[in-house]
Design an enzyme around this catalytic site. Structure first.
Site, short mmCIF file in Angstrom:
data_model
loop_
_atom_site.label_atom_id
_atom_site.label_comp_id
_atom_site.label_asym_id
_atom_site.label_seq_id
_atom_site.Cartn_x
_atom_site.Cartn_y
_atom_site.Cartn_z
N PRO A 86 0.81 -1.23 0.00
CA PRO A 86 0.00 0.00 0.00
C PRO A 86 0.84 1.28 0.00
O PRO A 86 0.32 2.34 -0.32
CB PRO A 86 -0.85 -0.12 1.27
N GLU A 113 2.86 -7.87 8.32
CA GLU A 113 2.89 -6.47 8.72
C GLU A 113 3.88 -5.66 7.87
O GLU A 113 3.64 -4.53 7.53
CB GLU A 113 3.32 -6.42 10.20
N ARG A 151 -3.39 -8.24 -20.91
CA ARG A 151 -4.34 -7.89 -21.97
C ARG A 151 -3.75 -6.93 -22.99
O ARG A 151 -4.28 -6.77 -24.10
CB ARG A 151 -5.65 -7.35 -21.39
N ASP A 166 -9.47 2.09 -24.85
CA ASP A 166 -9.81 1.92 -23.45
C ASP A 166 -9.89 3.25 -22.73
O ASP A 166 -9.15 4.16 -23.04
CB ASP A 166 -8.67 1.18 -22.71
N1 ADE Z 1 -1.07 -4.97 -0.25
C1 ADE Z 1 -1.96 -4.51 0.68
N2 ADE Z 1 -2.65 -3.48 0.23
C2 ADE Z 1 -2.21 -3.22 -1.04
C3 ADE Z 1 -2.54 -2.25 -2.03
N3 ADE Z 1 -3.45 -1.31 -1.83
N4 ADE Z 1 -1.87 -2.30 -3.20
C4 ADE Z 1 -0.91 -3.23 -3.40
N5 ADE Z 1 -0.56 -4.17 -2.51
C5 ADE Z 1 -1.20 -4.17 -1.33
#
Ligand code: ADE
Length: 241
Positions: A86, A113, A151, A166
Site C-alpha cells: 500500500p 505487517e 491484456r 480503453d
Molecule cells: N497490499 C496490501 N494493500 C495493497 C494495495 N493497496 N496495493 C498493493 N498491494 C497491497
C-alpha cells in the site's frame, strides 16, 4: 513475456490465472506465468519466512533471505522486481503500458505487517499500490496488475486495437455503448447510433467520452491537451449545467 509470482498462497491464483483471457493468453504462449511459494526458499529447518521486528512492536516482518534467494533461484536478477504494497506508487494505465514492454516481470506478494527494509532497498525495482486502501496481502493486487498487463500483449485480445480506445489509454473515459434492441421497454438508444452515418457517430462518441470524463473524472482533463472542438464542447457542458 515471462511472469513469476512469489507468494505464500499460490492457490489464490488458480481461478484467476486459469480462466478467461489470462488462460487463453498462456495457452497461446503470449505469456508464461509461474507461481512460486517462496517458503520453499527459506534456508531454516522450519521454513520460517518472518520474524519479530527489531525494536519491538506488533506484527511480524518478512525476512530478507527467502525472497533474495527466491529471486536468485528463478534467475530473475537484473529483471523488474515489483513489490505489491500500500505504500507503493499508485498504479495507472501508463504503468501497465510500461510493464507490458518488459520481457520478464517478478511480483513479490506479502501477507505480513511488513517487509525487511533491505528487500525494498536492494531487491525491488518498483513498489506498486493498486489504490489507497489496505488489502490483507499483495496477491489480489498482483492479479490486478498481471491482468491489466497481459491484456496489452500482442495477440491476447481478439481485436488488435480493442485496447487502444480503453478508458485511460486515450486520457478520457470511454463513451457509452448500446446494443439491440433499439427500444428496451421504452428506453431508447440515441438516434445518431442508428443513423448509419459513421462520421456523426464518431463525433457523438468523442463528445460523450469528453462529457463522461468531465462529469466523473474532471481531474483527468487537467493533464491532457484539449483540441478546439473539445474546448467548445466543454463550454457547452458547463453552460448546460
Ligand atoms: N497490499 C496490501 N494493500 C495493497 C494495495 N493497496 N496495493 C498493493 N498491494 C497491497
Amino acid at each position: 513475456m515471462k511472469i513469476d509470482i512469489l507468494t505464500l498462497f499460490p492457490d489464490m491464483f488458480e481461478g484467476v490465472f486459469g480462466s478467461s483471457i489470462l488462460k487463453k493468453a498462456q495457452d497461446k504462449d503470449a505469456v508464461n506465468i509461474h507461481v512460486h511459494n517462496f517458503r520453499e526458499f527459506a534456508d531454516n529447518k522450519h521454513q520460517t519466512v518472518d520474524d519479530y521486528p527489531y525494536g519491538g512492536g506488533a506484527g511480524m516482518v518478512l525476512k530478507p533471505q527467502p525472497l533474495f534467494d527466491a529471486v536468485k533461484g528463478i534467475e530473475a536478477e537484473g529483471t523488474r522486481v515489483i513489490l505489491m504494497c500500500p505504500q507503493g506508487e499508485r498504479y495507472t494505465q501508463a504503468k501497465a503500458e510500461s510493464f507490458a514492454k518488459e520481457k520478464h516481470l517478478v511480483f513479490l506478494c506479502g501477507h505480513y505487517e511488513g517487509y525487511d527494509e533491505r528487500i525494498r532497498e536492494h531487491l525491488v525495482t518498483d513498489e506498486i499500490s493498486i489504490g489507497d486502501y489496505v488489502l490483507t496481502g499483495g496477491e489480489l493486487a498482483a492479479m490486478v496488475v498481471v491482468d491489466s498487463v497481459v491484456r496489452l500483449l500482442p495477440d491476447v485480445l481478439g481485436n488488435e486495437d480493442s485496447h487502444m480506445k480503453d478508458s485511460y489509454s486515450t486520457g478520457l473515459l470511454e463513451h457509452p455503448h448500446y446494443t439491440r434492441p433499439a427500444d428496451f421497454r421504452g428506453l431508447k438508444v440515441p438516434d445518431v447510433l442508428l443513423s448509419g452515418d459513421h462520421k456523426k457517430i464518431e463525433e457523438w462518441r468523442q463528445k460523450e467520452s469528453l462529457r463522461r470524463t468531465w462529469l466523473r473524472r474532471p481531474d483527468l482533463l487537467d493533464v491532457i491537451e484539449l483540441n478546439d472542438q473539445q474546448k467548445k464542447w466543454l463550454l457547452e457542458f458547463k453552460n448546460q449545467s
